[in-house]
Design a protein around this motif. Sequence first.
Motif, PDB file in Angstrom:
ATOM      1  N   ILE A 260     -25.598 -21.455 -29.211  1.00 33.81           N
ATOM      2  CA  ILE A 260     -24.575 -20.867 -28.355  1.00 33.81           C
ATOM      3  C   ILE A 260     -23.231 -21.484 -28.717  1.00 33.81           C
ATOM      4  CG2 ILE A 260     -23.814 -20.424 -25.991  1.00 33.81           C
ATOM      5  CD1 ILE A 260     -26.639 -20.831 -25.035  1.00 33.81           C
ATOM      6  N   GLY A 261     -22.368 -20.678 -29.290  1.00 38.34           N
ATOM      7  CA  GLY A 261     -21.035 -21.172 -29.625  1.00 38.34           C
ATOM      8  C   GLY A 261     -21.040 -22.337 -30.594  1.00 38.34           C
ATOM      9  N   GLY A 262     -22.058 -22.436 -31.449  1.00 39.93           N
ATOM     10  CA  GLY A 262     -22.171 -23.544 -32.381  1.00 39.93           C
ATOM     11  C   GLY A 262     -22.928 -24.728 -31.816  1.00 39.93           C
TER      12      GLY A 262
ATOM     13  N   SER B 276      -9.357  -9.237 -34.455  1.00 39.77           N
ATOM     14  CA  SER B 276     -10.715  -9.115 -33.896  1.00 39.77           C
ATOM     15  C   SER B 276     -11.769  -9.417 -34.946  1.00 39.77           C
ATOM     16  CB  SER B 276     -10.933  -7.716 -33.312  1.00 39.77           C
ATOM     17  OG  SER B 276     -10.839  -6.730 -34.333  1.00 39.77           O
ATOM     18  N   GLN B 277     -11.493  -9.057 -36.188  1.00 41.61           N
ATOM     19  CA  GLN B 277     -12.427  -9.356 -37.268  1.00 41.61           C
ATOM     20  C   GLN B 277     -12.528 -10.867 -37.493  1.00 41.61           C
ATOM     21  OE1 GLN B 277     -11.540  -7.393 -40.974  1.00 41.61           O
ATOM     22  NE2 GLN B 277     -13.033  -8.584 -42.135  1.00 41.61           N
ATOM     23  N   LYS B 278     -11.385 -11.537 -37.440  1.00 46.73           N
ATOM     24  CA  LYS B 278     -11.399 -12.989 -37.606  1.00 46.73           C
ATOM     25  C   LYS B 278     -12.155 -13.674 -36.477  1.00 46.73           C
ATOM     26  CE  LYS B 278      -7.166 -13.718 -40.299  1.00 46.73           C
ATOM     27  NZ  LYS B 278      -5.831 -14.381 -40.324  1.00 46.73           N
ATOM     28  N   VAL B 279     -11.983 -13.175 -35.255  1.00 43.07           N
ATOM     29  CA  VAL B 279     -12.714 -13.744 -34.120  1.00 43.07           C
ATOM     30  C   VAL B 279     -14.210 -13.598 -34.337  1.00 43.07           C
ATOM     31  CG1 VAL B 279     -13.208 -13.506 -31.654  1.00 43.07           C
ATOM     32  CG2 VAL B 279     -10.839 -13.377 -32.474  1.00 43.07           C
ATOM     33  N   SER B 280     -14.604 -12.415 -34.755  1.00 38.67           N
ATOM     34  CA  SER B 280     -16.030 -12.154 -34.986  1.00 38.67           C
ATOM     35  C   SER B 280     -16.581 -13.056 -36.082  1.00 38.67           C
ATOM     36  CB  SER B 280     -16.237 -10.684 -35.358  1.00 38.67           C
ATOM     37  OG  SER B 280     -17.602 -10.417 -35.614  1.00 38.67           O
ATOM     38  N   GLU B 281     -15.832 -13.204 -37.168  1.00 38.98           N
ATOM     39  CA  GLU B 281     -16.299 -14.036 -38.276  1.00 38.98           C
ATOM     40  C   GLU B 281     -16.375 -15.514 -37.883  1.00 38.98           C
ATOM     41  OE1 GLU B 281     -13.519 -13.192 -41.338  1.00 38.98           O
ATOM     42  OE2 GLU B 281     -14.435 -11.268 -41.908  1.00 38.98           O
ATOM     43  N   SER B 282     -15.419 -15.972 -37.060  1.00 40.44           N
ATOM     44  CA  SER B 282     -15.419 -17.385 -36.672  1.00 40.44           C
ATOM     45  C   SER B 282     -16.518 -17.713 -35.671  1.00 40.44           C
ATOM     46  CB  SER B 282     -14.054 -17.763 -36.079  1.00 40.44           C
ATOM     47  OG  SER B 282     -13.835 -17.104 -34.843  1.00 40.44           O
ATOM     48  N   MET B 283     -17.175 -16.684 -35.142  1.00 40.34           N
ATOM     49  CA  MET B 283     -18.267 -16.911 -34.195  1.00 40.34           C
ATOM     50  C   MET B 283     -19.631 -16.624 -34.818  1.00 40.34           C
ATOM     51  SD  MET B 283     -16.562 -15.495 -30.653  1.00 40.34           S
ATOM     52  CE  MET B 283     -17.982 -15.990 -29.680  1.00 40.34           C
ATOM     53  N   GLN B 284     -19.673 -16.627 -36.144  1.00 42.74           N
ATOM     54  CA  GLN B 284     -20.942 -16.546 -36.857  1.00 42.74           C
ATOM     55  C   GLN B 284     -21.355 -17.964 -37.243  1.00 42.74           C
ATOM     56  OE1 GLN B 284     -22.483 -13.508 -37.083  1.00 42.74           O
ATOM     57  NE2 GLN B 284     -20.692 -12.836 -35.899  1.00 42.74           N
ATOM     58  N   TYR B 285     -22.559 -18.365 -36.876  1.00 47.67           N
ATOM     59  CA  TYR B 285     -22.994 -19.742 -37.071  1.00 47.67           C
ATOM     60  C   TYR B 285     -24.161 -19.803 -38.045  1.00 47.67           C
ATOM     61  CZ  TYR B 285     -20.204 -19.811 -32.858  1.00 47.67           C
ATOM     62  OH  TYR B 285     -19.187 -19.625 -31.967  1.00 47.67           O
ATOM     63  N   PRO B 286     -24.110 -20.735 -39.000  1.00 46.43           N
ATOM     64  CA  PRO B 286     -25.127 -20.780 -40.057  1.00 46.43           C
ATOM     65  C   PRO B 286     -26.494 -21.256 -39.575  1.00 46.43           C
ATOM     66  CG  PRO B 286     -23.614 -22.637 -40.288  1.00 46.43           C
ATOM     67  CD  PRO B 286     -23.055 -21.756 -39.213  1.00 46.43           C
ATOM     68  N   PHE B 287     -26.531 -22.025 -38.495  1.00 42.02           N
ATOM     69  CA  PHE B 287     -27.825 -22.491 -37.987  1.00 42.02           C
ATOM     70  C   PHE B 287     -28.523 -21.365 -37.231  1.00 42.02           C
ATOM     71  CE2 PHE B 287     -25.940 -26.542 -38.924  1.00 42.02           C
ATOM     72  CZ  PHE B 287     -27.008 -27.356 -39.245  1.00 42.02           C
ATOM     73  N   LYS B 288     -29.819 -21.231 -37.483  1.00 43.16           N
ATOM     74  CA  LYS B 288     -30.605 -20.160 -36.887  1.00 43.16           C
ATOM     75  C   LYS B 288     -31.830 -20.744 -36.185  1.00 43.16           C
ATOM     76  CE  LYS B 288     -27.793 -17.288 -38.931  1.00 43.16           C
ATOM     77  NZ  LYS B 288     -26.734 -16.606 -38.130  1.00 43.16           N
TER      78      LYS B 288
END
Length: 651
Positions: A334-336, A297-309
């Motif tokens: 949204i989702g990158g 679950s931690q990996k899922v959360s980290e992989s859904m963090q996107y650098p563009f704001k």
Amino acid sequence: MENTKDLTEHSSRSERKRRDSFGMFDGYDSCSEDTSSSSSSDESEEEVAPLPSSLPIIKNNGQVYTYPDGKSGMATCEMCGMVGVRDAFYSKTKRFCSVSCSRSYSSNSKKASILARLQGKPPTKKAKVLQKQPLVAKLAAYAQYQATLQNQAKTKTAVPVEGFSWGNYINSNSFTAAPVTCFKHAPMGTCWGDISEGVRVEVPNTDCSLPTKVFWIAGIVKLAGYNALLRYEGFENDSSLDFWCNVCGSDIHPVGWCAASGKPLVPPRTIQHKYTNWKAFLVKRLTGAKTLPPDFSQKVSESMQYPFKPSMRVEVVDKTHLCRTRVAIVDSVIGGRLRLVYEESEDKTDDFWCHMYSPLIHHIGWSRSIGHRFKRSDITKKQDGHFDAPPHLFAKVKEVDTSGEWFKEGMKLEAIDPLNLSAICVATIRKVLADGYLMIGIDGSEAADGSDWFCYHATSPSIFPVGFCEINMIELTPPRGYAKLPFKWFDYLREMDSIAAPVKLFNKEVPNHGFHVGMKLEAVDLMEPRLVCVATVTRIIHRLLRIHFDGWEDEYDQWVDCESPDLYPVGWCQLTGYQLQPPAPQTSRDSQSSSSKQKKKAKSQQYKGHKKMTSLQLKEELLDGEEYSFLQGASDQESNGSASYYIKQEP
């Protein structure tokens, strides 16, 4: 770190509590014009007398377009009633003046669910006026594309369609989905591990009458992208209560999570009578089995963090003039995928959708650094809160050595048409920029001022050497109006007094991508890039994928690279909260396609390429005194491999 864990080893750690943290190149008309919602009762083409062949150029909306063939005549759009030169109309049947009209017409016969893709509106007065002015109608595909952008403020929106289920769709048709590992840019794409059939997880028990939420152990029966078909432990071969669930969802946990979190494990009511000692049953069944890694679950959360704001400034292709870029502001992520709003859009309706790794976006200053055309903004200074996106956030291109033999202006090649992704066309290098970038024009349909040239990098998988289509049995689209059919490169190069770009300069890398023909996925419709649709891989040529949108005719298929950031695993929309556009119903699809294909077959003969030549014949006809030997193209089943598909023959 291994992505599965032996349960016997894991049981000793089950008391440790963990916290779950869940957090082209075509179609730049992401906001399209109004279209008619009324279906046409007459499917025949209405033609008028042909224009005189002495008319070399025609001005339209301030731009000059070459008219390649004065014998093609006129046609009337069956959707909006616009009259124009038949050659400039969309699709092989030449029944529609634009992509949007073609899609809107098709959507009228596809009943309620297909309205999710495009919402039709009543005919506009503008269409009636244009019908009376045939010479003002669009005289090239890009001219029509520009007219599409005039009505950006009246944006069509996708209508959500309730009831579509990937699980039911896959089960009822025995489909196979592309694995998550095929999509390196998607969440968990690089750390999916060996999650497969047989992996055990803890999930909510829905076959229970208790007032509180309880859990039970289930095993993965089938995987489809992020989605897994699960069966409760103890049901053996009974599939009556099987259910689909997104593996990355918040309700799926590794075995041992309930013990660590103090959650009750309760067997389903249907099988409670089967065993008296459920603890012994589970110990026997789970010994040696695999489960999700503890930090899944931690990996899922980290992989859904996107650098563009939001509020970041970028340079992005100008959808009104493909040859230049403009400044745009990140409005949402949204989702990158980024919704970009052009900086000068006061009401924020002039937008553009793309993925953060798209080759269409760049850091501020990129255009100036390589010599690319750029539209300066009327805004003299940054608005409060806006800031430039750091250069390191953007996708990197492979460095190339331009000091030796390199691309030159006027060289011929084959390229995916950025305004019609279903076609690979005869093209020309119009300008050589810095850092390996090239401006490409599609022969026979270019604007005289070059406003529809498109920027491809030399390593782009969307450009190919002369002969690529021939060797790989792909239909090559000849220049519009070119009379000497079947098209032959040797004759054309001699007539144009041109040469082919050297084969050795093209990207020949073929990654081990993992796609196979027939696999299902979710894909961006690059003709309407805000839409993500149910799609199928129908053909594979080395790294090139032919993407078919389920429920739509083949003419809407798109050639896409296997590493395109516009392709996603099944379940991506559900995971990220993006709206998925479902396929059309089968019944209406059959009735629509039958008449369409008959007309297409009758009307499209003049655009068909010549019969396939052997490798030897092609080699003998290639130009400039250089000989090239071509490896036989991969079949549709050959999806992987690193072998190159064109090799220069050394003297």
